[in-house]
Design an enzyme around this catalytic site. Structure first.
Site, PDB file in Angstrom:
ATOM      1  N   ASP A 133      27.614  26.226  45.714  1.00  0.00           N
ATOM      2  CA  ASP A 133      28.280  25.155  44.969  1.00  0.00           C
ATOM      3  C   ASP A 133      27.732  23.774  45.321  1.00  0.00           C
ATOM      4  OD1 ASP A 133      29.548  25.781  47.476  1.00  0.00           O
ATOM      5  OD2 ASP A 133      31.221  24.491  46.945  1.00  0.00           O
ATOM      6  N   HIS A 141      30.106  23.281  59.883  1.00  0.00           N
ATOM      7  CA  HIS A 141      30.539  24.127  58.777  1.00  0.00           C
ATOM      8  C   HIS A 141      30.020  25.533  59.066  1.00  0.00           C
ATOM      9  CE1 HIS A 141      32.174  24.923  54.905  1.00  0.00           C
ATOM     10  NE2 HIS A 141      31.030  25.107  54.282  1.00  0.00           N
ATOM     11  N   HIS A 177      36.103  17.804  46.734  1.00  0.00           N
ATOM     12  CA  HIS A 177      35.907  19.206  47.103  1.00  0.00           C
ATOM     13  C   HIS A 177      37.252  19.935  47.154  1.00  0.00           C
ATOM     14  CE1 HIS A 177      34.300  22.707  49.381  1.00  0.00           C
ATOM     15  NE2 HIS A 177      33.191  22.393  48.736  1.00  0.00           N
TER      16      HIS A 177
END
Lengths: 306, 306
Positions: free
Chosen positions: B68, B144, B272
């Protein structure tokens, strides 16, 4: 009941998405089977936008590896995963597509929660690649700048529809009715014969759909497309760009219509329009001058295959 | 004239595009420089839709390799090529992005008509990765599930704005005016000294923008974000999914706001958003309870960095 057989256009631009046209993608539905043919960038968004039941898709067919025909695939596969899909998915496509997918999933560290099978298409010979109840899918070679196949979705068989009044009148045994549906006559033990044609409507013509994008004008396609109910054929250019069509291995609307005429198809659906054309009305005129039953595909529209 | 400095949001959904939200992509413009940060699927369509001069983009920054955040890249690069681009393009992104791009261009047999340079970002240390007139870009590490960097766009210097009336009054030599713009005093050959602060408005505060997506709540980011004018921080979840945020290495709106407060930024732009939230008004309430100057980003909107 005659099973629904239709195609929904999700995108029909050639390469650059402009004039509100998205790259190539379409869903062919035969009753409960949904087949996605090509998957350009943004296909998952188009599926939502046009309210296609995308979770029903179990088979995806990719014609060739130009980006405008497959760039939406990894996003769609990822979203299936995020949505908790467990149902298997099969992708039919050219050599290399598996490497493209696995390279990206390797770097994103993606483990799919559903089985994904890849079946390589044959760019040299026509092959039956999928058999489902009532329908089958055949790939066939096309001439483009990369190895490319077209796809045909063919109705295999259809139960005969019975004439209610005739059944009530003659009241044949239950086994006879089953035979009529299969298109067969029936003889009882006592020697009495019932003819299917007395009790069922005439043999239905089997319906068929063919997808040809991208391809140069190629009369070699005609045998594959003979008598198709509906033919989607790329129509990148108009007559003014005939030379360019040849150089880039694309077709003009007129050329698509010539193929449709030679193959004696029912209807011709034009698509894969170059970004240079906003208004397509003249393109339709050029196609119709060769083949009257030509239609300009419209994004979001569903066309019955009949 | 103060150069324009602004960010246009092209997409702000997390993973699945729903509720009219597209995957992550945004354009930061500093005067004539356009920087594309992340490039989710459909970015080329969003650039057109929101009338961004996409041909002006010469630098693209990709945070990490979840689809994405980059799946629109190959489509954008291809469309630049089809549009005849010759101007060089530089992509800054994590290890692997070059393989993803070259694998696809190899199979599609694409030869770009413009120079494309790939510069690998460093997921371990902060680095100045680009210097332009008046502005520079710095990457910094984030936490992340994959190697990920944030990006800062920092104004380097800005000419002092002159006080017209004072100049007309004192009529200093032309060389003095040049010096004032640079923020310097000027002494003439005859020994006369002109003080910049008499002729120019006070030193401007240099403006700055930071992009943090995707990241877990990480106070280690605060030093990188100190006193930024505008901070875009991911805000995937609300308080109700705090545990899920931790497990998936994402942040809640409240956590984003805590970071904004600790770093003393001017404004916080949230984005987001998880597909589970359609209405985001409660999310904003949660953020504002920690940091009043919180804003929900809206697709298609341009936010001034001031």
């Amino acid at each position: 009941m005659i099973p629904d057989f239709e195609v929904t256009i999700l995108g029909n631009t050639s390469s650059i998405p402009v004039h509100g046209r998205n790259p190539t993608a379409q869903v062919v539905r035969y009753h409960k089977d949904y087949f996605l043919i090509d998957c350009g960038e943004g296909t998952q968004i188009q599926l939502q936008r046009f309210k296609v039941k995308s979770s029903r898709i179990e088979n995806i067919f990719i014609s060739h590896l130009h980006g405008d025909h497959y760039l939406g695939l990894v996003g769609l596969l990822s979203s299936y995963n995020l949505n908790g899909r467990t149902k298997p998915l099969t992708i039919f496509g050219p050599k290399g597509l598996d490497e493209i997918i696995t390279t990206q999933f390797r770097w994103s560290n993606t483990r799919l929660g559903y089985p994904l099978e890849f079946i390589q298409t044959n760019p040299h010979h026509s092959e039956v690649i999928l058999e489902k109840q009532g329908v089958k899918v055949i790939s066939f070679p096309m001439k483009h700048r990369l190895p490319t196949t077209g796809f045909k979705v063919l109705e295999k068989e259809r139960k005969r529809r019975l004439i209610k009044e005739k059944l009530e009148e003659a009241n044949p045994p239950i086994e006879a009715i089953k035979a009529f549906r299969e298109g067969k006559d029936y003889s009882s033990d006592s020697g009495k014969t019932y003819l299917v044609d007395d009790f069922a409507y005439p043999e239905p013509k089997l319906r068929s759909y063919a997808f040809c994008s991208d391809t140069i004008y190629d009369e070699g396609l005609v045998p594959y497309l003979q008598d198709m109910s509906l033919l989607y054929h790329e129509s990148t250019f108009m007559d003014d760009q005939q030379e360019r069509a040849k150089i880039t291995y694309h077709s003009t609307a007129r050329e698509a219509a010539k193929i449709a005429k030679m193959a004696n198809v029912g209807e011709l659906l034009l698509g894969h329009f170059s970004s240079r054309y906003n208004d397509l009305s003249e393109m339709l005129v050029e196609a119709k001058s060769e083949f009257e039953k030509s239609i300009l595909s419209e994004q979001g529209q569903t066309y019955s295959i009949s």
